[in-house]
Design a protein around this motif. Sequence first.
Motif, short mmCIF file in Angstrom:
data_model
loop_
_atom_site.label_atom_id
_atom_site.label_comp_id
_atom_site.label_asym_id
_atom_site.label_seq_id
_atom_site.Cartn_x
_atom_site.Cartn_y
_atom_site.Cartn_z
N LEU A 185 -3.85 7.42 2.79
CA LEU A 185 -3.86 7.02 1.38
C LEU A 185 -3.81 8.27 0.51
CD1 LEU A 185 -6.61 4.27 1.74
CD2 LEU A 185 -4.16 3.89 1.48
N LEU A 217 -14.84 0.85 2.72
CA LEU A 217 -13.43 0.60 2.42
C LEU A 217 -12.66 1.93 2.42
CD1 LEU A 217 -13.72 -2.11 -0.39
CD2 LEU A 217 -13.05 -2.43 2.00
N ALA A 218 -11.45 1.90 2.93
CA ALA A 218 -10.68 3.14 3.10
C ALA A 218 -10.32 3.75 1.75
CB ALA A 218 -9.42 2.85 3.89
N THR A 219 -10.37 5.06 1.71
CA THR A 219 -9.95 5.82 0.54
C THR A 219 -9.04 6.95 1.01
OG1 THR A 219 -11.72 7.46 0.65
CG2 THR A 219 -12.22 5.40 -0.52
N SER A 263 -10.25 8.96 3.93
CA SER A 263 -10.36 8.37 5.27
C SER A 263 -9.32 8.98 6.20
CB SER A 263 -10.13 6.85 5.19
OG SER A 263 -11.03 6.28 4.27
N TYR A 301 -5.04 2.06 -4.49
CA TYR A 301 -4.25 2.32 -3.28
C TYR A 301 -3.30 1.17 -2.91
CZ TYR A 301 -8.04 5.69 -2.77
OH TYR A 301 -8.95 6.69 -2.99
N THR A 323 0.84 -1.20 0.00
CA THR A 323 0.00 0.00 0.00
C THR A 323 0.87 1.24 0.00
OG1 THR A 323 -1.61 -1.23 1.32
CG2 THR A 323 -1.93 1.14 1.16
N SER A 363 -5.74 0.08 5.92
CA SER A 363 -5.53 -0.80 4.78
C SER A 363 -6.74 -0.71 3.86
CB SER A 363 -5.34 -2.24 5.22
OG SER A 363 -5.37 -3.08 4.08
N PRO A 364 -6.53 -0.42 2.57
CA PRO A 364 -7.66 -0.36 1.64
C PRO A 364 -8.21 -1.74 1.28
CG PRO A 364 -5.60 -0.01 0.47
CD PRO A 364 -5.25 -0.12 1.92
N ASP A 365 -7.50 -2.79 1.71
CA ASP A 365 -7.94 -4.17 1.40
C ASP A 365 -8.85 -4.73 2.48
OD1 ASP A 365 -5.99 -4.29 -0.80
OD2 ASP A 365 -4.54 -4.25 0.83
#
Lengths: 191, 173
Positions: free
Chosen positions: A115, B53-55, B58, A123, A107, B65-67
């Motif tokens: 992010l 889900l994170a962007t 966020s 991402y 990531t 973690s975006p996963d």
Amino acid sequence: MRRWMRYLICGILGVLIGAGSAAWSIRIGALGSNQKIGAWTTGKDYGTAGASAYTRAVVALRGLLALPATEARYYNAAVDSTGRPLEGRCRYRVVGVGLPTKWWSLTLYDREGYLVANQPGLYSVGSAGLPSAEQAHWMVTVAPDQQPGHWLPTGRVARFELTLRAYLPDDRGKGNFTKEQLPVITREDCA
Amino acid sequence: MIRHWIGPVIMGGVLGFFAWRTAMVATPDVLMGLAVQRVSAVGGINQFSHAPLATAASRTIVRPSPDLAYSSCPFDLTNGPLLIDAVPVPAPYWSLSIFDSHTNVALVRNGEKADDQPFKIAVVAPGQTAPTGYEAVHVDGTRGIALVRILIDLPARFPAIDQERRATTCRAG
């Protein structure tokens, strides 16, 4: 100068320097600064009572709610494999092999640990999304502009970091990945 | 002249060390306290909030973690234990972890360890006991966060998992 004034001045200076140096060292600390392996830094005592005060403070700032090593390992890179800082205007080739873990992901974050905004909303790249033919040997291009294959956009931020998460490592976190197992980060060119 | 400063400088050094040490020790507690505040501002205390889900937008937790789909239950044990009823989700990986006010992990249980079966946890502060049927997990302090992580291997699966993860609940006991 009166005696009490000397004590007052030194006392205030001592507190300011002590607290300030603590804040500064926490702020510049890298996530997992205990061990350096190539471009990557890592630590094994996140989230445990055995973590040092410094490790605990840096993890709280840069990776709050990180899991202990038995569950997940975190490797962080703020530099490429030659030691140069990762810059958002540059293109990097990140090449890795299959890792001894249930799943992993790579990531991209800004220096604050968030992010990075980008148009396609990409991402991370991880083993869960890779075709089976690429599980043993994979390549990701990190660059500001769209790239063929697996692309992680830098969003042209000044500096960025890469975090490799490895969940449920086969050795239950007893050892670190070797330099040969960890991805190689090669700077290709810069805009 | 310089001998007049020896005592004050030594005292300044001692105070500086204690200030350094205090800042180091206090930082995790302060940041965890802020995290509890931020998360509870979204969904309340002693109940799960289920984040998308994170962007890049966020900002609740650093380095998300975006996963992973995160469900977080900020807790306050002042009035009694926190009771968590965890229900498995059909994902390649999921886990429940409990962090105390010092950022220590009091429990991590993933789907494999749980044999993908439901389980019940009571997060208890010193002096509290778990109700019958709940496994006691002891924490230091009275505040912290219980966090469910679920791996989203395909984004298309998120809507279904988003519904299924809501079967896991936390509440004041």
